[in-house]
Design a protein around this motif. Structure first.
Motif, short mmCIF file in Angstrom:
data_model
loop_
_atom_site.label_atom_id
_atom_site.label_comp_id
_atom_site.label_asym_id
_atom_site.label_seq_id
_atom_site.Cartn_x
_atom_site.Cartn_y
_atom_site.Cartn_z
N ASP A 70 0.85 -1.18 0.00
CA ASP A 70 0.00 0.00 0.00
C ASP A 70 0.89 1.23 0.00
O ASP A 70 1.92 1.25 0.68
CB ASP A 70 -0.86 0.06 1.27
CG ASP A 70 -1.89 -1.05 1.33
OD1 ASP A 70 -2.30 -1.56 0.28
OD2 ASP A 70 -2.30 -1.38 2.46
N VAL A 71 0.48 2.26 -0.73
CA VAL A 71 1.18 3.55 -0.69
C VAL A 71 0.58 4.35 0.47
O VAL A 71 -0.63 4.56 0.52
CB VAL A 71 1.01 4.32 -2.02
CG1 VAL A 71 1.67 5.69 -1.94
CG2 VAL A 71 1.56 3.50 -3.18
N ILE A 72 1.42 4.78 1.39
CA ILE A 72 1.00 5.57 2.56
C ILE A 72 1.48 7.00 2.32
O ILE A 72 2.68 7.25 2.18
CB ILE A 72 1.62 5.02 3.86
CG1 ILE A 72 1.39 3.52 4.01
CG2 ILE A 72 1.13 5.82 5.07
CD1 ILE A 72 -0.04 3.10 4.11
N ARG A 73 0.53 7.93 2.25
CA ARG A 73 0.86 9.34 1.99
C ARG A 73 0.77 10.14 3.29
O ARG A 73 -0.30 10.24 3.88
CB ARG A 73 -0.08 9.93 0.95
CG ARG A 73 0.02 9.23 -0.41
CD ARG A 73 -1.00 9.74 -1.41
NE ARG A 73 -1.02 8.92 -2.60
CZ ARG A 73 -0.21 9.05 -3.63
NH1 ARG A 73 0.70 9.99 -3.62
NH2 ARG A 73 -0.31 8.24 -4.68
N ALA A 74 1.89 10.70 3.72
CA ALA A 74 1.92 11.54 4.92
C ALA A 74 1.41 12.94 4.57
O ALA A 74 1.48 13.36 3.40
CB ALA A 74 3.35 11.62 5.45
N PRO A 75 0.90 13.69 5.55
CA PRO A 75 0.41 15.05 5.29
C PRO A 75 1.46 15.97 4.66
O PRO A 75 1.12 16.85 3.90
CB PRO A 75 0.00 15.56 6.68
CG PRO A 75 -0.29 14.33 7.47
CD PRO A 75 0.65 13.27 6.95
N ASP A 76 2.74 15.72 4.96
CA ASP A 76 3.80 16.57 4.40
C ASP A 76 4.21 16.13 2.99
O ASP A 76 5.12 16.69 2.40
CB ASP A 76 5.02 16.60 5.32
CG ASP A 76 5.72 15.25 5.43
OD1 ASP A 76 5.28 14.27 4.79
OD2 ASP A 76 6.72 15.17 6.18
N GLY A 77 3.53 15.13 2.44
CA GLY A 77 3.81 14.69 1.07
C GLY A 77 4.76 13.51 0.97
O GLY A 77 4.91 12.93 -0.10
N ARG A 78 5.43 13.16 2.06
CA ARG A 78 6.34 12.00 2.02
C ARG A 78 5.53 10.72 1.83
O ARG A 78 4.38 10.63 2.27
CB ARG A 78 7.18 11.91 3.28
CG ARG A 78 8.29 12.94 3.31
CD ARG A 78 9.17 12.78 4.52
NE ARG A 78 8.35 12.97 5.72
CZ ARG A 78 8.57 12.39 6.87
NH1 ARG A 78 9.60 11.60 7.03
NH2 ARG A 78 7.78 12.63 7.91
N LEU A 79 6.17 9.75 1.20
CA LEU A 79 5.53 8.46 0.95
C LEU A 79 6.20 7.36 1.75
O LEU A 79 7.42 7.40 1.98
CB LEU A 79 5.60 8.11 -0.54
CG LEU A 79 4.95 9.08 -1.52
CD1 LEU A 79 5.22 8.65 -2.95
CD2 LEU A 79 3.46 9.19 -1.26
N ASP A 80 5.43 6.39 2.16
CA ASP A 80 5.94 5.16 2.74
C ASP A 80 5.10 4.03 2.16
O ASP A 80 4.13 4.28 1.44
CB ASP A 80 5.87 5.20 4.27
CG ASP A 80 6.90 4.28 4.94
OD1 ASP A 80 7.45 3.38 4.26
OD2 ASP A 80 7.14 4.44 6.15
N TYR A 81 5.45 2.81 2.48
CA TYR A 81 4.81 1.66 1.84
C TYR A 81 4.63 0.55 2.86
O TYR A 81 5.57 0.17 3.54
CB TYR A 81 5.68 1.18 0.67
CG TYR A 81 5.95 2.32 -0.28
CD1 TYR A 81 5.08 2.61 -1.32
CD2 TYR A 81 7.05 3.17 -0.08
CE1 TYR A 81 5.30 3.69 -2.15
CE2 TYR A 81 7.27 4.25 -0.91
CZ TYR A 81 6.39 4.50 -1.94
OH TYR A 81 6.60 5.58 -2.75
N ARG A 82 3.39 0.04 2.96
CA ARG A 82 3.12 -1.06 3.88
C ARG A 82 2.99 -2.34 3.07
O ARG A 82 2.18 -2.42 2.12
CB ARG A 82 1.84 -0.83 4.67
CG ARG A 82 1.57 -1.96 5.68
CD ARG A 82 0.37 -1.71 6.57
NE ARG A 82 0.35 -0.40 7.17
CZ ARG A 82 1.05 -0.02 8.25
NH1 ARG A 82 1.87 -0.87 8.82
NH2 ARG A 82 0.94 1.20 8.73
N TYR A 83 3.77 -3.34 3.45
CA TYR A 83 3.71 -4.63 2.77
C TYR A 83 2.41 -5.34 3.12
O TYR A 83 2.08 -5.55 4.27
CB TYR A 83 4.89 -5.51 3.20
CG TYR A 83 6.19 -5.12 2.54
CD1 TYR A 83 6.59 -5.71 1.35
CD2 TYR A 83 7.01 -4.15 3.10
CE1 TYR A 83 7.77 -5.35 0.75
CE2 TYR A 83 8.20 -3.78 2.51
CZ TYR A 83 8.58 -4.38 1.33
OH TYR A 83 9.75 -4.03 0.73
#
Length: 175
Positions: A70-83
């Motif tokens: 899953d693409v996780i979008r932080a409020p500041d625009g940074r991205l992270d990813y949950r397997y």
């Protein structure tokens, strides 16, 4: 009696990861097969949706090598990813199963930004990306891989998941 807990063995970090073109991936590789599968999920130039990806329609030779994030979008625009899913062969390849964890938690500090950037490129470009690399393994020094990252978008435009494949390749350092 030996106290193995007194010794910390540092696993190697990612040794290399280089972006390549689809044409650089062998046509008969599982990475190319995964691309053809992904491209068949939606008519060009559309981005397939997560609902288009159903495990029962995945070719059996590539299913154990796939991972889904899953693409996780932080409020500041940074991205992270949950397997969300990690195939059994992929788990065996890297020596661990990251399902349920964030990519920012899975990768060593020295590799984290580099790896997140490679996922970010796929999200930002809204196109598949291909990589050749030499990655660490828990039991052996490194594994040489072909990797493909394929965007999925429920609205067919904004990438909200990445389907990926990482498969072993011969021991050469360049494709």
């Amino acid at each position: 009696m030996a106290r193995p807990d007194l010794f910390v063995f540092k696993k190697p970090t990612f040794l290399s990861l280089k972006r390549i073109a689809l044409e650089d991936v062998p046509e008969d590789s599982l990475t190319s097969a995964a691309y053809r599968f992904w491209r068949g999920l939606a008519a060009e130039p559309g981005i397939p949706a997560r609902t288009d990806f159903r495990p029962e329609i995945v070719p059996r030779d590539i299913l154990p090598w796939l991972f889904l994030m899953d693409v996780i979008r932080a409020p500041d625009g940074r991205l992270d990813y949950r397997y969300r899913l990690n195939g059994t062969s992929n788990v065996a390849l890297v020596g661990r199963d990251p399902v349920g964890r964030l990519a920012s938690e899975v990768f060593e500090q020295s590799d984290r930004r580099f790896m997140l950037d490679s996922f970010d490129v796929t999200v930002q470009e809204k196109n598949p990306t291909f990589w050749v690399g030499d990655v660490p393994h828990d039991r052996i020094e490194q594994v040489n891989i072909w990797r493909g990252l394929f965007p999925l978008a429920n609205d067919r435009e904004n990438v909200d998941r990445i389907l990926g494949i990482a498969v072993p390749r011969p021991g050469e350092t360049e494709p």
